[in-house]
Design a protein around this motif. Structure first.
Motif, PDB file in Angstrom:
ATOM      1  N   UNK A   5       0.778  -1.126  -0.047  1.00  0.00           N
ATOM      2  CA  UNK A   5      -0.043  -0.023  -0.121  1.00  0.00           C
ATOM      3  C   UNK A   5       0.854   1.082   0.015  1.00  0.00           C
ATOM      4  N   UNK A   6       0.419   2.408  -0.042  1.00  0.00           N
ATOM      5  CA  UNK A   6       0.992   3.659  -0.168  1.00  0.00           C
ATOM      6  C   UNK A   6       1.963   3.883   1.051  1.00  0.00           C
ATOM      7  N   UNK A   7       1.442   3.531   2.170  1.00  0.00           N
ATOM      8  CA  UNK A   7       2.071   3.645   3.366  1.00  0.00           C
ATOM      9  C   UNK A   7       2.723   2.671   4.219  1.00  0.00           C
ATOM     10  N   UNK A   8       2.631   1.397   3.532  1.00  0.00           N
ATOM     11  CA  UNK A   8       2.649   0.164   4.469  1.00  0.00           C
ATOM     12  C   UNK A   8       2.876  -0.859   3.652  1.00  0.00           C
ATOM     13  N   UNK A   9       3.199  -1.965   4.155  1.00  0.00           N
ATOM     14  CA  UNK A   9       3.263  -3.408   3.439  1.00  0.00           C
ATOM     15  C   UNK A   9       2.462  -4.296   4.283  1.00  0.00           C
ATOM     16  N   UNK A  10       1.242  -4.863   3.882  1.00  0.00           N
ATOM     17  CA  UNK A  10       0.418  -5.907   4.859  1.00  0.00           C
ATOM     18  C   UNK A  10       1.004  -7.195   4.529  1.00  0.00           C
ATOM     19  N   UNK A  11       0.559  -8.164   5.157  1.00  0.00           N
ATOM     20  CA  UNK A  11       1.179  -9.490   5.151  1.00  0.00           C
ATOM     21  C   UNK A  11       2.630  -9.610   4.885  1.00  0.00           C
TER      22      UNK A  11
END
Length: 301
Positions: free
Chosen positions: A82-88
């Protein structure tokens, strides 16, 4: 994209152990390449800094040698960006906090920057140049340290509402399972993922510690054979249900466990023949060694 052969792209495959980078022409032919260590224990920031610096070096070298211009950048990343983070995100300190799109835009002088999950990127490469080429409805299955699938419908990758379509690592194994993603667990991966197969083998056998070792022993050792058959039956159960749901024409399998394809493919074929109304054909992925890197290049085109 303009097919001008003087243009080139940069692909970056971000992995937990190594980071592979390459420039390629607009037909996907690699021009320059380099691999660096992730040095995961030292955190995400240094890994991305070194990766992007290496990418800039490859761009400069390719410009000099081809007199061409950068047309796009593709990044195959672990997790969902995502724009401000990385999920999983993987177990690399700080990876979940990376603002990867912003960092990429600040580094590379092009607006054509595409970031995708590494398995979906690998499937895109198979669609362009590999074993999925020409398919309308298909499944790409990655059997490596972990497990994941990519669905192809209408000749295009299905991302899902949140980019997590095909994340079968989180499939429940039993009706009464209580631990899942909200507890930091991936039930199916923790049984059939290559890393976890190795851990289970280490607990059961004194001399084995990897999935490759136990698969290699299976044809001649009854205990190893029982272990592998139980593992493949669990895998086949989930992949068969996925095939029933999607009705694909083809299943393409990549990842390190395909070094034991002579065991894996017949087991899946037997399950498909018994349970899937229209069994898909099963093929080994074309890009077994460079799946993520070729996927990153595919993203950039």
């Amino acid at each position: 994209m303009d097919k001008d052969t003087a243009k080139f792209v940069l692909g970056i495959d971000l992995g937990g152990t190594k980071i592979a980078l390459a420039t390629a022409d607009t037909q996907g032919h690699i021009l320059q390449r380099q691999v660096i260590s992730t040095n995961a224990a030292q955190g995400a920031e240094q890994a991305i800094t070194r990766a992007f610096a290496t990418g800039l070096q490859l761009i400069a070298q390719t410009r000099t040698e081809t007199n061409g211009e950068l047309a796009g950048v593709g990044i195959a990343n672990m997790g969902i960006t995502e724009e401000d983070r990385i999920l999983m995100a993987p177990n690399v300190p700080g990876w979940d906090r990376l603002k990867l799109p912003q960092l990429a835009r600040q580094t590379f002088e092009t607006e054509a920057i595409h970031i995708e999950n590494d398995v979906k990127a690998a499937a895109q490469a198979e669609l362009y140049w590999g074993a999925l080429a020409g398919t309308d409805t298909a499944i790409y299955l990655n059997l490596g340290t972990g497990i994941s699938a990519t669905l192809v419908v209408g000749g295009r990758i299905v991302r899902g509402a949140h980019g997590a379509a095909g994340e079968i690592a989180y499939n429940l194994r039993h009706v009464h399972d209580e631990l899942g993603i909200s507890h930091g667990h991936a039930p199916l991966e923790e049984y059939v993922g290559g890393g976890f197969i190795g851990k289970r083998a280490q607990r059961q056998f004194d001399t084995l510690s990897t999935a490759e070792e136990v698969f290699r022993l299976a044809p001649t050792d009854p205990q190893a054979r029982t272990f592998v058959e139980a593992t493949l039956s669990e895998l086949a159960f989930h992949v068969t249900n996925l095939a029933i749901t999607l009705d694909p024409e083809r299943l393409v399998i990549g990842g390190g466990l395909m070094r034991s394809k002579e065991l894996i493919i017949p087991h899946l074929e037997a399950h498909f023949k018994r349970f899937v109304p229209f069994p898909p054909s099963i093929h080994e992925a074309q890009f077994s060694n460079d799946a993520g890197l070729m996927g990153a290049i595919a993203l950039a085109l």
